[in-house]
Design a protein around this motif. Sequence first.
Motif, mmCIF file in Angstrom:
data_model
loop_
_atom_site.group_PDB
_atom_site.id
_atom_site.type_symbol
_atom_site.label_atom_id
_atom_site.label_comp_id
_atom_site.label_asym_id
_atom_site.label_seq_id
_atom_site.Cartn_x
_atom_site.Cartn_y
_atom_site.Cartn_z
ATOM 1 N N ILE A 1 0.839 -1.205 0.000
ATOM 2 C CA ILE A 1 0.000 0.000 0.000
ATOM 3 C C ILE A 1 0.874 1.257 0.000
ATOM 4 N N ILE A 2 1.989 1.210 0.693
ATOM 5 C CA ILE A 2 2.886 2.375 0.729
ATOM 6 C C ILE A 2 3.500 2.604 -0.654
ATOM 7 N N VAL A 3 3.928 1.503 -1.286
ATOM 8 C CA VAL A 3 4.551 1.635 -2.606
ATOM 9 C C VAL A 3 3.520 2.064 -3.647
ATOM 10 N N ASN A 4 2.326 1.507 -3.545
ATOM 11 C CA ASN A 4 1.285 1.927 -4.483
ATOM 12 C C ASN A 4 0.958 3.407 -4.310
ATOM 13 N N GLY A 5 0.996 3.882 -3.087
ATOM 14 C CA GLY A 5 0.787 5.305 -2.837
ATOM 15 C C GLY A 5 1.888 6.132 -3.487
ATOM 16 N N PHE A 6 3.098 5.641 -3.347
ATOM 17 C CA PHE A 6 4.259 6.313 -3.933
ATOM 18 C C PHE A 6 4.134 6.398 -5.462
ATOM 19 N N CYS A 7 3.518 5.371 -6.045
ATOM 20 C CA CYS A 7 3.408 5.290 -7.515
ATOM 21 C C CYS A 7 2.111 5.888 -8.052
ATOM 22 N N LYS A 8 1.322 6.447 -7.174
ATOM 23 C CA LYS A 8 -0.048 6.801 -7.552
ATOM 24 C C LYS A 8 -0.161 7.630 -8.834
ATOM 25 N N GLU A 9 0.731 8.624 -8.943
ATOM 26 C CA GLU A 9 0.613 9.504 -10.115
ATOM 27 C C GLU A 9 0.785 8.742 -11.423
ATOM 28 N N VAL A 10 1.527 7.657 -11.377
ATOM 29 C CA VAL A 10 1.699 6.855 -12.587
ATOM 30 C C VAL A 10 0.531 5.879 -12.741
ATOM 31 N N MET A 11 0.155 5.242 -11.635
ATOM 32 C CA MET A 11 -0.905 4.237 -11.705
ATOM 33 C C MET A 11 -2.208 4.824 -12.246
ATOM 34 N N LYS A 12 -2.448 6.083 -11.918
ATOM 35 C CA LYS A 12 -3.720 6.653 -12.373
ATOM 36 C C LYS A 12 -3.726 6.880 -13.883
ATOM 37 N N GLU A 13 -2.577 6.794 -14.507
ATOM 38 C CA GLU A 13 -2.522 6.930 -15.957
ATOM 39 C C GLU A 13 -2.848 5.619 -16.664
ATOM 40 N N LEU A 14 -2.811 4.517 -15.926
ATOM 41 C CA LEU A 14 -3.091 3.222 -16.553
ATOM 42 C C LEU A 14 -4.589 3.059 -16.752
ATOM 43 N N PRO A 15 -4.968 2.377 -17.826
ATOM 44 C CA PRO A 15 -6.385 2.032 -17.954
ATOM 45 C C PRO A 15 -6.810 1.240 -16.712
ATOM 46 N N MET A 16 -8.033 1.492 -16.289
ATOM 47 C CA MET A 16 -8.563 0.936 -15.049
ATOM 48 C C MET A 16 -8.251 -0.555 -14.835
ATOM 49 N N GLU A 17 -8.541 -1.367 -15.858
ATOM 50 C CA GLU A 17 -8.399 -2.816 -15.714
ATOM 51 C C GLU A 17 -6.942 -3.181 -15.455
ATOM 52 N N PHE A 18 -6.085 -2.496 -16.162
ATOM 53 C CA PHE A 18 -4.657 -2.734 -16.044
ATOM 54 C C PHE A 18 -4.151 -2.294 -14.681
ATOM 55 N N ALA A 19 -4.718 -1.211 -14.197
ATOM 56 C CA ALA A 19 -4.238 -0.630 -12.943
ATOM 57 C C ALA A 19 -4.415 -1.610 -11.794
ATOM 58 N N VAL A 20 -5.558 -2.300 -11.780
ATOM 59 C CA VAL A 20 -5.821 -3.251 -10.703
ATOM 60 C C VAL A 20 -4.781 -4.358 -10.724
ATOM 61 N N GLU A 21 -4.507 -4.861 -11.923
ATOM 62 C CA GLU A 21 -3.517 -5.921 -12.066
ATOM 63 C C GLU A 21 -2.135 -5.413 -11.651
ATOM 64 N N ALA A 22 -1.832 -4.206 -12.068
ATOM 65 C CA ALA A 22 -0.510 -3.651 -11.764
ATOM 66 C C ALA A 22 -0.327 -3.449 -10.261
ATOM 67 N N GLN A 23 -1.384 -3.019 -9.606
ATOM 68 C CA GLN A 23 -1.310 -2.829 -8.152
ATOM 69 C C GLN A 23 -0.943 -4.122 -7.446
ATOM 70 N N LYS A 24 -1.596 -5.205 -7.876
ATOM 71 C CA LYS A 24 -1.313 -6.506 -7.261
ATOM 72 C C LYS A 24 0.117 -6.937 -7.557
ATOM 73 N N LEU A 25 0.532 -6.672 -8.788
ATOM 74 C CA LEU A 25 1.887 -7.059 -9.182
ATOM 75 C C LEU A 25 2.937 -6.365 -8.332
ATOM 76 N N ILE A 26 2.691 -5.112 -8.042
ATOM 77 C CA ILE A 26 3.637 -4.362 -7.222
ATOM 78 C C ILE A 26 3.794 -5.054 -5.875
#
Lengths: 252, 485
Positions: B451-476
């Motif tokens: 959760i901390i790392v995802n917060g750190f990456c937030k500005e990038v994650m929000k650029e991903l298409p929604m479906e991809f973002a969920v997968e990417a969050q888990k991958l992180i």
Amino acid sequence: MSLIEIKNLHATVDGKPILKGIDLTIEPGTVHAIMGPNGSGKSTLSYVIAGREGYEVTDGDILLDGKSILEMEADERAIAGLFLAFQYPVEIPGVANTTFLKAAVNARRKAAGEPEVDAMQFLKMLREKTKLLGVTDEMLKRAVNVGFSGGEKKRNEILQMAVLEPRFAVLDETDSGLDIDALKIVADGVNALRSPERSMLVITHYQRLLDYIVPDKVHVLAMGRIVASGGKELAQELEATGYAGYGEPEAA
Amino acid sequence: MVGTAETLEQVQAVQDQKYKYGFITDIEMERAPRGLSEDTVRFISAKKGEPEWMLEWRLKAYRHWLTMEEPDWAKLGYPAIDYQDSYYYAAPKSKDDRPLSLDEVDPELIKTYEKLGIPLQEQKWLAGVAVDAVFDSVSVATTYKKKLEEKGIIFCSISEALRDHGDMVREYIGSVVPYSDNFFATLNSAVFTDGSFVYIPKGVRCPMELSTYFRINASETGQFERTLIIADEGSYVSYLEGCTAPQRDENQLHAAVVELVTLDDAEIKYSTVQNWYPGDENGKGGIYNFVTKRGACRGRNSKIAWTQVETGSAITWKYPSCILQGDNSVGEFYSVAITNNMQQADTGTKMIHIGKNTRSTIISKGISAGRANNTYRGLVKIMPKAENARNYTQCDSLLIGSKCGAHTVPYIEQRNPTAKIEHEATTAKISEDQLFYCKQRGLSEEDAVSIIVNGFCKEVMKELPMEFAVEAQKLIGISLEGSVG
């Protein structure tokens, strides 16, 4: 059975003894206050109860429902129903308050074998709790504690407590840095959470907070030991006499 | 949606730090002879039934490659690659004839895709993704082509495009990344085996996210795919690329080339989630990823946005770039690069401002854990005619533990006094305070890091298409498992 039983608790930080034999029994539904000068071990006690790394118990025990929690990790203790309202709430950039709270709720659900709460359900549940504490939707969207004023941070701690519904909450100097209006809001929030099943340990330097959160018992902590216990009137006495009668405080 | 539901289930099933895509599909493969020579190049070209000009271009690239030196300026350390000790072409054997529909695809392959969570079934159209799945070298199945054809959109493998739209390929291939560009791109030009081709006609907004799933399967084969996307005037497309590879002890080479072209008022959004096998905690195995990605904003008011989440590969060498040629064109680069254990990443971007009023934004988030090294390397170049060019760069590094490294190497070349360039950089550590705070609220250590790392990456994650973002969050979360403690 007592909810919390602390027996002959000794703890060290960096090898230095801070807690030197604390005994404290807390019944369900009661609010205990711990007062003491700086450096008496108040915050150490809260961290030891919460299971922070680096705070080593060298003797004694802490029992929750009659079972020792010393072998449990901090997160396991939290899920077992233990909550610590931090003196200095920590900032987590980029993580929305709601996201953080939802993760905390879901961690508990997962442990209980329940399905995760969905976003809509969660938001509804959250709204009910926020009203009480004057927490705005805008504050929920902001990153955890980032850019929060002192009062907002403390309100946020109590909001988390309201959402996570702990059985035992330690409030570590929740009054520090609050003006009287903010203090009242926080105290109202805490009072609303008092219930026959829930107990609290309110740690404070000043008597002022205890005018608003009226404790069932007051203990004085000095030099790592509880040196006096009594009813709420003990707090008033302290206000008049100060801590001078309870031994020299260690350097803060 | 890239098989979100299935993928997430699988992702969640991984609790023991094992690389979950580490299965190997047992299909008979047809390979080119081991090693690299003009014969290999001819073999590949012949296998694919390519036109003569394509073979000539490949051979030109091959001959040029022989004169080149492997670059060594990146902050990467790895044993010398023996280019003669690899296979350059591997195709499932039964695939001499291209399958026309899913029914014709080898069920083993379909199973592989199911394990990967790729939504190949037609009903997944509802999720709005057309997938061009590259299994090793040959593009096995392309879905929803019909739906796209109705809009005049071409989405097919590059081999098919060579056959059916040869003139267009000829016009654009190598126009952004020339065959002589760099060691790895040149190698790719000689031996590329497949990849995707996309053409969006004038004024068309692509109605679904286009997606390619790359997967390296055969042992000791390099994967050299080549992707070419052309957005004609006023068009828009969002393209997703996901990558996985099975777990093997030897290192596998991947040297892809992606070329993007936008004409006037067109926009391409290119998103990558790369979770190729990173090697084990001692640095054994893993993909060597040497990729050249570049987009040319040829037209006025055109835009290219690269978003990448890089969690895999033993070695990452990758600089998705934008050439901002058209006036008022916009280039964006959003990157999350995570390195754990012995992984090394040297990644960043180049923004070349040529046209007037061109703007670029670079947001890079590098996370290092274990003994990994993570380098941001970027170039912002303002050419003399780029009046009023603007660049904003933000490079943030997050360290987990005390044995890893983060490095930032920004280059700025300023040749027009009206340009404005901003650069911000930060380095931080996950603090013990943050971890304890999260744990006290009931999050496990791994969830806390996630959760901390995802917060750190937030500005990038929000650029991903929604479906991809969920997968990417888990991958992180997965890629950082075991990184604290």
